[in-house]
Design an enzyme around this catalytic site. Structure first.
Site, short mmCIF file in Angstrom:
data_model
loop_
_atom_site.label_atom_id
_atom_site.label_comp_id
_atom_site.label_asym_id
_atom_site.label_seq_id
_atom_site.Cartn_x
_atom_site.Cartn_y
_atom_site.Cartn_z
N LYS A 55 8.81 -6.37 0.88
CA LYS A 55 9.07 -7.86 1.29
C LYS A 55 9.86 -8.03 2.50
O LYS A 55 9.72 -9.16 3.20
CB LYS A 55 9.16 -8.06 -0.64
CG LYS A 55 8.19 -8.06 -1.72
CD LYS A 55 9.35 -7.92 -2.67
CE LYS A 55 7.92 -7.71 -3.77
NZ LYS A 55 8.50 -8.19 -5.21
N GLN A 99 13.59 -8.39 -8.68
CA GLN A 99 12.50 -7.18 -8.34
C GLN A 99 12.80 -6.75 -9.92
O GLN A 99 14.12 -6.33 -10.81
CB GLN A 99 13.15 -6.05 -7.73
CG GLN A 99 12.11 -5.26 -7.36
CD GLN A 99 10.34 -6.15 -7.09
OE1 GLN A 99 10.95 -6.55 -6.16
NE2 GLN A 99 8.86 -5.21 -7.59
N ASP A 122 8.78 -15.95 -7.64
CA ASP A 122 7.76 -15.58 -8.49
C ASP A 122 6.79 -16.23 -9.20
O ASP A 122 5.96 -15.86 -9.99
CB ASP A 122 8.47 -14.15 -9.25
CG ASP A 122 8.18 -13.19 -8.57
OD1 ASP A 122 7.22 -12.87 -7.69
OD2 ASP A 122 8.91 -12.25 -8.61
#
Ligand code: NAD
Length: 289
Positions: A55, A99, A122
């Site tokens: 990422k 994460q 997200d």
């Protein structure tokens, strides 16, 4: 034997990243700062390390600034909440990604709830989940968004198609089902307890496989001309001890399909590209008010 069209997720993701890079540059010129993603990693899960590294690299390529916040495996929940609070209040941060998975002593749902919905790139915050279910503008989870962008390259219009989603998780199955509904597909959501799954799949114009079960979807499950999006990622031991990645579909049996996504190189690259697109979207929303 006919060969289905391979939907080249790598290329489509790369084109999306290029568009994000152009728009990120325009944003920087307009506002004098780069769209910024804060990535929070708790512990040292090897797979999470790889995802975070990918990422960060992709952010750099697309002109998105990323900051990394690494906390130890033993970090108390309160310290993580404090960090999220600080990132929520930092006007130079536009997107926050925690994460997953988190260590077991941390309540992941409470952590995701603590992220400012406007920075929830997200798309897992209940406010964004609610907006998605009512079809109003939202930050949409990256993998489902990537699936939709891939479908749009091979089916036009989606309206009226019968889509069968295999898997009902909050991060893939449910949100992709909602996005398909929003486009007026007829959607059947299936899962581990579904009876007669092969027969249900055989009725589908679109199969989205997100079960995490290698070779679950066999060739005789696929209606001739259907489009198959394989979200599954499972690491299996390969020749010479080197692990390889396989999807949920028996890739060598997909000859009846009109188009399929490869694994790797299908949905995976789209997920990161959509994360960059979401960060840019969040930055624009935050600055346009
Ligand atoms: P999950 O374990 O949370 O959910 C799996 C779902 O599949 C469940 O709803 C379960 O009921 C269903 N399922 C499992 N086995 C089944 C079977 N035999 N028949 C029918 N349904 C079955 O998983 P998830 O987080 O949704 O991820 C699913 C897969 O997608 C995993 O392989 C994961 O690694 C992969 N994934 C890929 C990306 C990407 O970027 N390509 C992103 C997220 C997840």
């Amino acid at each position: 034997m006919t060969v289905p069209k391979l939907i080249d997720g790598k290329r489509i993701a790369s084109e999306l990243c290029d568009r994000v890079a152009g728009d990120a540059d325009t944003f920087r010129q307009q506002y004098g700062l780069q769209p910024t993603l804060a990535v929070v990693l708790v512990g040292a899960d090897p797979a999470s390390e790889i995802y975070v590294r990918q990422k960060v690299i992709q952010c750099r390529k697309a002109g998105i600034r990323s900051t990394q916040h690494r906390l130890s495996e033993l970090t108390p929940e309160a310290a993580l909440f404090k960090l999220i609070g600080a990132l929520n209040g930092d006007p130079t941060v536009h997107g926050i990604l925690v994460q997953l998975p988190l260590p077991v002593h941390i309540d992941a749902a409470r952590v995701l709830d603590a992220i400012d919905p406007a920075k929830d790139v997200d798309g897992f915050h209940p406010v964004n989940v609610g907006r998605l279910s009512t079809g109003t503008a939202a930050l949409v989870p990256c993998t489902p968004l990537g699936c939709m962008l891939l479908l749009d390259t091979v089916i036009d219009p989606l309206r009226g198609k019968h889509a069968v989603v295999i898997g009902k998780s909050n991060i893939v199955g449910k949100p992709v089902a909602l996005l398909l509904l929003e486009r007026e597909c007829t959607v059947t959501v299936t899962h581990i307890a579904t009876q007669g799954l092969p027969g249900i799949a055989r009725n589908a114009d679109i199969v989205i496989a997100a079960a995490g079960a290698p070779r679950l979807v066999r060739g005789d499950w696929i209606k001739p001309g259907a489009v198959v999006i394989d979200v599954g990622i499972t690491r299996v031991p390969g020749i010479g001890g080197k692990a390889s990645i396989v999807g949920d579909c028996a890739a060598d049996e997909m000859e009846h399909a009109a188009a399929v996504t490869p694994v790797p190189g299908g949905v995976g690259p789209m997920t990161i590209a959509c994360l960059l697109a979401n960060t840019l979207k969040a930055a624009r929303n935050l600055h346009h008010g």
